[in-house]
Design a protein around this motif. Structure first.
Motif, PDB file in Angstrom:
ATOM      1  N   ARG A  58      43.559  54.086  17.856  1.00  0.00           N
ATOM      2  CA  ARG A  58      43.679  54.839  19.114  1.00  0.00           C
ATOM      3  C   ARG A  58      44.261  56.225  18.845  1.00  0.00           C
ATOM      4  O   ARG A  58      43.847  57.219  19.448  1.00  0.00           O
ATOM      5  N   ARG A 168      54.127  64.512  29.647  1.00  0.00           N
ATOM      6  CA  ARG A 168      54.512  63.423  30.553  1.00  0.00           C
ATOM      7  C   ARG A 168      55.067  63.889  31.897  1.00  0.00           C
ATOM      8  O   ARG A 168      55.636  63.099  32.638  1.00  0.00           O
ATOM      9  N   GLY A 201      54.207  54.040  31.795  1.00  0.00           N
ATOM     10  CA  GLY A 201      54.115  53.562  30.408  1.00  0.00           C
ATOM     11  C   GLY A 201      53.510  52.185  30.306  1.00  0.00           C
ATOM     12  O   GLY A 201      53.770  51.466  29.338  1.00  0.00           O
ATOM     13  N   GLY A 202      52.709  51.796  31.290  1.00  0.00           N
ATOM     14  CA  GLY A 202      52.164  50.440  31.245  1.00  0.00           C
ATOM     15  C   GLY A 202      50.923  50.276  32.101  1.00  0.00           C
ATOM     16  O   GLY A 202      50.646  51.093  32.979  1.00  0.00           O
ATOM     17  N   GLY A 223      45.339  50.188  27.237  1.00  0.00           N
ATOM     18  CA  GLY A 223      46.549  49.644  26.600  1.00  0.00           C
ATOM     19  C   GLY A 223      46.219  48.521  25.631  1.00  0.00           C
ATOM     20  O   GLY A 223      45.347  47.689  25.894  1.00  0.00           O
ATOM     21  N   ILE A 224      46.947  48.502  24.544  1.00  0.00           N
ATOM     22  CA  ILE A 224      46.748  47.440  23.550  1.00  0.00           C
ATOM     23  C   ILE A 224      47.365  46.136  24.077  1.00  0.00           C
ATOM     24  O   ILE A 224      46.856  45.046  23.835  1.00  0.00           O
ATOM     25  N   SER A 225      48.412  46.250  24.874  1.00  0.00           N
ATOM     26  CA  SER A 225      48.982  45.057  25.529  1.00  0.00           C
ATOM     27  C   SER A 225      48.002  44.526  26.575  1.00  0.00           C
ATOM     28  O   SER A 225      47.854  43.314  26.745  1.00  0.00           O
ATOM     29  N   ARG A 226      47.362  45.442  27.286  1.00  0.00           N
ATOM     30  CA  ARG A 226      46.332  45.054  28.277  1.00  0.00           C
ATOM     31  C   ARG A 226      45.243  44.234  27.582  1.00  0.00           C
ATOM     32  O   ARG A 226      44.842  43.171  28.055  1.00  0.00           O
ATOM     33  N   THR A 259      51.967  45.530  31.858  1.00  0.00           N
ATOM     34  CA  THR A 259      51.925  45.248  30.417  1.00  0.00           C
ATOM     35  C   THR A 259      52.225  46.529  29.649  1.00  0.00           C
ATOM     36  O   THR A 259      51.764  47.610  30.030  1.00  0.00           O
ATOM     37  N   THR A 261      53.745  47.908  25.409  1.00  0.00           N
ATOM     38  CA  THR A 261      54.160  47.516  24.061  1.00  0.00           C
ATOM     39  C   THR A 261      55.584  46.956  23.988  1.00  0.00           C
ATOM     40  O   THR A 261      55.779  45.900  23.401  1.00  0.00           O
TER      41      THR A 261
HETATM   42  C1  LIG Z   1      50.561  55.852  30.489  1.00  0.00           C
HETATM   43  C2  LIG Z   1      50.555  54.554  29.742  1.00  0.00           C
HETATM   44  N1  LIG Z   1      49.825  53.530  30.218  1.00  0.00           N
HETATM   45  C3  LIG Z   1      49.793  52.335  29.586  1.00  0.00           C
HETATM   46  C4  LIG Z   1      50.536  52.110  28.447  1.00  0.00           C
HETATM   47  C5  LIG Z   1      50.510  50.755  27.759  1.00  0.00           C
HETATM   48  O1  LIG Z   1      49.851  50.823  26.526  1.00  0.00           O
HETATM   49  P1  LIG Z   1      50.192  49.817  25.350  1.00  0.00           P
HETATM   50  O2  LIG Z   1      49.989  48.451  25.885  1.00  0.00           O
HETATM   51  O3  LIG Z   1      49.220  50.153  24.283  1.00  0.00           O
HETATM   52  O4  LIG Z   1      51.619  50.051  24.980  1.00  0.00           O
HETATM   53  C6  LIG Z   1      51.308  53.159  27.905  1.00  0.00           C
HETATM   54  C7  LIG Z   1      52.094  52.940  26.684  1.00  0.00           C
HETATM   55  O5  LIG Z   1      52.924  53.705  26.314  1.00  0.00           O
HETATM   56  C8  LIG Z   1      51.314  54.398  28.567  1.00  0.00           C
HETATM   57  O6  LIG Z   1      52.023  55.429  28.090  1.00  0.00           O
END
Ligand SMILES: Cc1ncc(COP(=O)(O)O)c(C=O)c1O
Length: 311
Positions: A58, A168, A201-202, A223-226, A259, A261
């Motif tokens: 990514r 941000r 952030g999620g 998102g990688i957690s997604r 979700t 990281t």
């Molecule tokens: C704006 C935003 N959305 C979603 C995520 C979740 O992404 P990930 O699951 O890869 O951490 C993040 C992670 O920092 C983010 O900054």
């Protein structure tokens, strides 16, 4: 961390491993001047990085689109990242984990000059940081209060949310609005059409009508957690769907969670002051969290609660 330990904490900066307090960049760096930085945050479980390859992949997509040349291949970036983890692993207690963060800017900028030109080698920063979960841990048990701010998510026509970047300001201003409603609340940004986009952030999920639903990635980071939740749900036989989700759908959902990281899954049990479902962390959320713990060999909830001083 004590001062002595802080000196042992090594950061990779532009070709060298340096102690944390010597890891400094120029005030003229495009990271400072323009917020012109792409980023990744990976975490460890049991001191091992989780899905590092996907984070690096990514990162290189973000670098390509932003036209920042990092001066090294993905394989070299991965190797360096593992070196940074290794160099700092002795700072971690047996039960602790850490972030592994990449920040890469276009390098030195010149005021007033064309900002698209990369004038120097990119500024490449890789560091670790303790995985502190104290702000989120109680939400594993209680769930959090999700609140929609009046500010909307940046439209993808202006900046594609899939480019993981350090500009941000829009997220921070929206989060300020959220905290005016409830200082403990977590923001859910809507897109310009009123669909749920993401959090600062999620990503976001609801469970409703027997389906685990999450917004498309048109206005949200992929998102990688997604992706991990979608994989775990498939393994558990929980049907999933990517679709538009509006506030109405969340008000009337059985369960909801974020979700990301660091915390993996953060249940949301209230939305704009109303309970989600019965107002408690739901069984589907708990099943997926348990499956994630099993996948990584770390009890995610216990690790968070331990940091609050009791599991
Ligand atoms: C704006 C935003 N959305 C979603 C995520 C979740 O992404 P990930 O699951 O890869 O951490 C993040 C992670 O920092 C983010 O900054």
């Amino acid at each position: 961390m004590s001062n002595a330990r802080a000196a042992e904490h090594l950061v990779y900066l532009n070709g060298a491993m340096v102690p944390r307090d010597q890891a400094k960049i120029s005030v003229f760096d495009s990271a400072v001047m323009l917020g012109d930085t792409v980023t990744e945050s990976t975490r460890t479980f049991g001191h091992r990085p989780f899905k590092l390859d996907q984070h690096i992949e990514r990162l290189y997509k973000s670098l390509k689109i932003t036209r920042i040349n990092p001066g090294m291949s993905p394989a070299e970036m991965t190797e360096l990242s593992l070196r940074v983890l290794e160099a700092n692993s002795h700072l971690l207690g047996p039960e602790d984990d850490c972030w592994l963060v990449h920040n890469i800017s276009r390098g030195l900028s010149v005021a007033g000059a064309d900002p698209t030109v990369q004038r120097s080698p990119a500024t490449v920063i890789i560091f670790t940081s303790p995985m502190i979960l104290t702000d989120w841990a109680r939400f594993y048990v209680e769930g959090c209060h999700a609140v929609t701010p009046p500010s909307r998510a940046m439209p993808p026509q202006a900046l594609d949310a899939r480019i993981k970047n350090r500009s941000r300001m829009a997220y921070t201003l929206a989060e300020i609005e959220v905290k005016l409603v409830d200082p403990q609340a977590q923001g859910i940004l809507l897109d310009l059409d009123g669909n749920i986009a993401e959090n600062k952030g999620g990503n976001f999920f609801i469970f409703a009508d027997g389906l685990l639903k999450t917004p498309y990635t048109s206005s949200a980071l992929a998102g990688i957690s997604r992706a991990t939740v979608l994989e775990l749900a498939a393994t558990l036989g929980i049907p999933t769907r990517e679709c538009n989700i509006q506030p109405y759908d969340l008000y009337t959902a059985d369960e909801a969670f974020f979700t990301s990281t660091p915390y993996c899954i953060m249940p949301a049990t209230r939305f704009n002051g109303l309970p989600v479902g019965d107002g408690h962390v739901g069984p589907v959320t708990k099943r997926i969290l348990a499956a994630w713990s099993e996948l990584v060999g770390v009890d995610i909830v216990r690790q968070g609660l331990n940091q609050l001083g009791g599991a």
